[in-house]
Design a protein around this motif. Structure first.
Motif, PDB file in Angstrom:
ATOM      1  N   SER A 157       0.830  -1.210   0.000  1.00 52.40           N
ATOM      2  CA  SER A 157       0.000   0.000   0.000  1.00 52.40           C
ATOM      3  C   SER A 157       0.864   1.261   0.000  1.00 52.40           C
ATOM      4  O   SER A 157       0.473   2.281  -0.574  1.00 52.40           O
TER       5      SER A 157
ATOM      6  N   GLN B 150       1.910   1.681  -3.659  1.00 54.48           N
ATOM      7  CA  GLN B 150       0.762   2.057  -4.483  1.00 54.48           C
ATOM      8  C   GLN B 150       0.345   3.504  -4.238  1.00 54.48           C
ATOM      9  O   GLN B 150      -0.118   4.168  -5.156  1.00 54.48           O
TER      10      GLN B 150
ATOM     11  N   ASP C 185       3.193   5.300  -9.349  1.00 54.63           N
ATOM     12  CA  ASP C 185       2.528   4.517 -10.383  1.00 54.63           C
ATOM     13  C   ASP C 185       3.575   3.518 -10.863  1.00 54.63           C
ATOM     14  O   ASP C 185       4.713   3.912 -11.156  1.00 54.63           O
TER      15      ASP C 185
END
Length: 104
Positions: A79, A82, A86
């Motif tokens: 996470s 992310q 990108d």
């Protein structure tokens, strides 16, 4: 046994958060015997679309590369990546056969 590789193409949006990701993955990468072959650095996109950062990580085996990605430690860090960037990540098995026309 053929080695395993992670190939990541990354556009970092948040450098501080990406650094947190890099810190978080140090443990699982060490645990699974990973070695950075490329980590940013100079490149030339000669075909196709590129991203600003390219990373290649070598593992002792394809199984180790998959196990590292699937580990609880790495999954906890995803996470961060992310949110910070990108990216695309491909895990592949290295080639351990004949080279350049060598007989099979």
């Amino acid at each position: 046994m053929a080695k395993g590789y992670w190939i990541a193409r990354v556009d970092v949006k948040d450098k501080d958060l990406y650094q947190q990701y890099a810190t978080a993955i140090a443990g699982p990468l060490t645990k699974y015997g990973a070695k950075f072959l490329t980590r940013g650095g100079a490149y030339e996109a000669v075909e196709g679309v590129s991203r600003s950062r390219n990373v290649t990580i070598e593992f002792p085996s394809y199984e180790d590369a998959l196990a590292c990605y699937r580990s609880d430690e790495y999954q906890a860090a995803i996470s961060l990546r992310q949110s910070a960037a990108d990216s695309e990540l491909v895990i592949l098995e290295g080639y351990d056969g004949p080279q350049h026309g060598d007989p099979a």
